[in-house]
Design a protein around this motif. Structure first.
Motif, PDB file in Angstrom:
ATOM      1  N   HIS A   8      -9.378  -3.590  -5.497  1.00  0.00           N
ATOM      2  CA  HIS A   8      -8.565  -2.435  -5.128  1.00  0.00           C
ATOM      3  C   HIS A   8      -9.203  -1.828  -3.872  1.00  0.00           C
ATOM      4  CE1 HIS A   8      -6.394  -2.374  -8.995  1.00  0.00           C
ATOM      5  NE2 HIS A   8      -7.516  -2.914  -9.442  1.00  0.00           N
ATOM      6  N   TYR A   9      -8.416  -1.698  -2.793  1.00  0.00           N
ATOM      7  CA  TYR A   9      -8.922  -1.141  -1.545  1.00  0.00           C
ATOM      8  C   TYR A   9      -8.378   0.262  -1.349  1.00  0.00           C
ATOM      9  CZ  TYR A   9     -10.782  -5.584   0.056  1.00  0.00           C
ATOM     10  OH  TYR A   9     -11.510  -6.730   0.172  1.00  0.00           O
ATOM     11  N   MET A  10      -9.244   1.149  -0.902  1.00  0.00           N
ATOM     12  CA  MET A  10      -8.864   2.500  -0.550  1.00  0.00           C
ATOM     13  C   MET A  10      -9.479   2.819   0.800  1.00  0.00           C
ATOM     14  SD  MET A  10      -9.517   3.889  -4.341  1.00  0.00           S
ATOM     15  CE  MET A  10     -10.547   2.462  -4.657  1.00  0.00           C
ATOM     16  N   ASN A  11      -8.701   3.469   1.647  1.00  0.00           N
ATOM     17  CA  ASN A  11      -9.164   3.838   2.975  1.00  0.00           C
ATOM     18  C   ASN A  11      -8.937   5.329   3.196  1.00  0.00           C
ATOM     19  OD1 ASN A  11      -7.529   1.030   3.298  1.00  0.00           O
ATOM     20  ND2 ASN A  11      -9.492   0.963   4.327  1.00  0.00           N
ATOM     21  N   SER A  69       0.426   5.574   1.106  1.00  0.00           N
ATOM     22  CA  SER A  69      -0.360   6.467   1.942  1.00  0.00           C
ATOM     23  C   SER A  69       0.087   7.907   1.722  1.00  0.00           C
ATOM     24  CB  SER A  69      -0.182   6.090   3.415  1.00  0.00           C
ATOM     25  OG  SER A  69      -0.838   7.017   4.248  1.00  0.00           O
ATOM     26  N   ASP A 117     -13.973   3.085   4.067  1.00  0.00           N
ATOM     27  CA  ASP A 117     -13.284   2.060   3.295  1.00  0.00           C
ATOM     28  C   ASP A 117     -14.008   1.800   1.986  1.00  0.00           C
ATOM     29  OD1 ASP A 117     -11.634   1.714   5.594  1.00  0.00           O
ATOM     30  OD2 ASP A 117     -13.170   0.419   6.457  1.00  0.00           O
ATOM     31  N   PHE A 130      -5.057   9.174   3.092  1.00  0.00           N
ATOM     32  CA  PHE A 130      -5.639   8.377   2.022  1.00  0.00           C
ATOM     33  C   PHE A 130      -4.694   7.205   1.812  1.00  0.00           C
ATOM     34  CE2 PHE A 130      -5.502   7.054  -2.423  1.00  0.00           C
ATOM     35  CZ  PHE A 130      -6.814   6.643  -2.588  1.00  0.00           C
ATOM     36  N   GLN A 131      -5.229   5.986   1.867  1.00  0.00           N
ATOM     37  CA  GLN A 131      -4.414   4.780   1.669  1.00  0.00           C
ATOM     38  C   GLN A 131      -4.974   3.987   0.493  1.00  0.00           C
ATOM     39  OE1 GLN A 131      -4.814   2.712   5.385  1.00  0.00           O
ATOM     40  NE2 GLN A 131      -3.454   4.103   6.471  1.00  0.00           N
ATOM     41  N   TYR A 132      -4.070   3.520  -0.366  1.00  0.00           N
ATOM     42  CA  TYR A 132      -4.447   2.653  -1.489  1.00  0.00           C
ATOM     43  C   TYR A 132      -3.689   1.349  -1.335  1.00  0.00           C
ATOM     44  CZ  TYR A 132      -4.560   0.504  -6.047  1.00  0.00           C
ATOM     45  OH  TYR A 132      -4.712  -0.405  -7.057  1.00  0.00           O
ATOM     46  N   TRP A 133      -4.427   0.235  -1.402  1.00  0.00           N
ATOM     47  CA  TRP A 133      -3.827  -1.098  -1.268  1.00  0.00           C
ATOM     48  C   TRP A 133      -4.020  -1.844  -2.583  1.00  0.00           C
ATOM     49  CZ3 TRP A 133      -1.009  -1.984   2.983  1.00  0.00           C
ATOM     50  CH2 TRP A 133      -1.186  -1.091   4.042  1.00  0.00           C
ATOM     51  N   GLY A 180       0.799  -1.209   0.000  1.00  0.00           N
ATOM     52  CA  GLY A 180       0.000   0.000   0.000  1.00  0.00           C
ATOM     53  C   GLY A 180       0.833   1.261   0.000  1.00  0.00           C
TER      54      GLY A 180
END
Length: 187
Positions: A94-97, A48, A133, A80-83, A46
């Protein structure tokens, strides 16, 4: 969600009321950029980007090295986090938090310590809050809110540079526990 955003704004303003206004720098704004590793998800790598806004709420003056002197901070941590998908099992999500957390930290003053070099402060931090999320896969998507947490340490250097590293997580259906290291610059 609106209630949480209002609560976050109230807490942010409340921390500002307790700031040490006699201090030449009663607060700092710290943009962050980092890389993370998820321990138990399908998306194990990820990135950030975020900002920490922390107010100095208490200070112990420095008299000599190793006296526990330093500054206590309270504030808010936005990110903002992208995994990215790392497993090819036919499920490329695709996960984003978007974590919004209250942040507490104590930084020990290292300016009086022999051999500290450019390191001016070091100390632990803890954060807790909520995360919005997002998951996107194939032709579908999902949005949830979850409890978010973090625990780690920060290093502050001369020239306003900092390094922030720690463990964190989200407690939702596809919960994730991760390690994140972030470079930061303090204004």
């Amino acid at each position: 969600m609106k209630k949480f955003l209002v609560l976050a704004a109230v807490l942010c303003c409340t921390f500002g009321l307790f700031a040490k206004f006699g201090d030449p720098a009663p607060a700092y704004i710290q943009p962050t950029l980092g890389l993370g590793v998820d321990f138990d998800g399908w998306n194990q790598l990820g990135v950030s980007a975020g900002v920490d806004i922390d107010w100095n709420v208490w200070e112990k003056a420095t008299s000599h090295a190793h006296d526990g002197s330093g500054k206590m901070y309270a504030g808010i941590d936005l990110a903002f986090q992208y995994w990215a998908p790392t497993h090819g099992h036919g499920w490329d999500a695709h996960y984003m938090n978007l974590p919004i957390q209250g942040n507490f930290a104590y930084e020990f003053d290292t300016t009086q310590m022999n051999g500290a070099g450019p390191l001016i402060a070091v100390g632990p931090w803890i954060s807790m809050g909520v995360s919005v999320d997002f998951a996107v896969w194939d032709n579908d998507s999902d949005v949830d809110a979850s409890f978010a947490w973090g625990l780690g340490a920060s290093l502050a250097f001369e020239g306003n540079w900092a390094l922030k590293a720690g463990f964190g997580g989200n407690a939702h259906d596809g919960h994730r526990d991760f390690f994140m290291a972030e470079a930061a610059y303090r204004f």
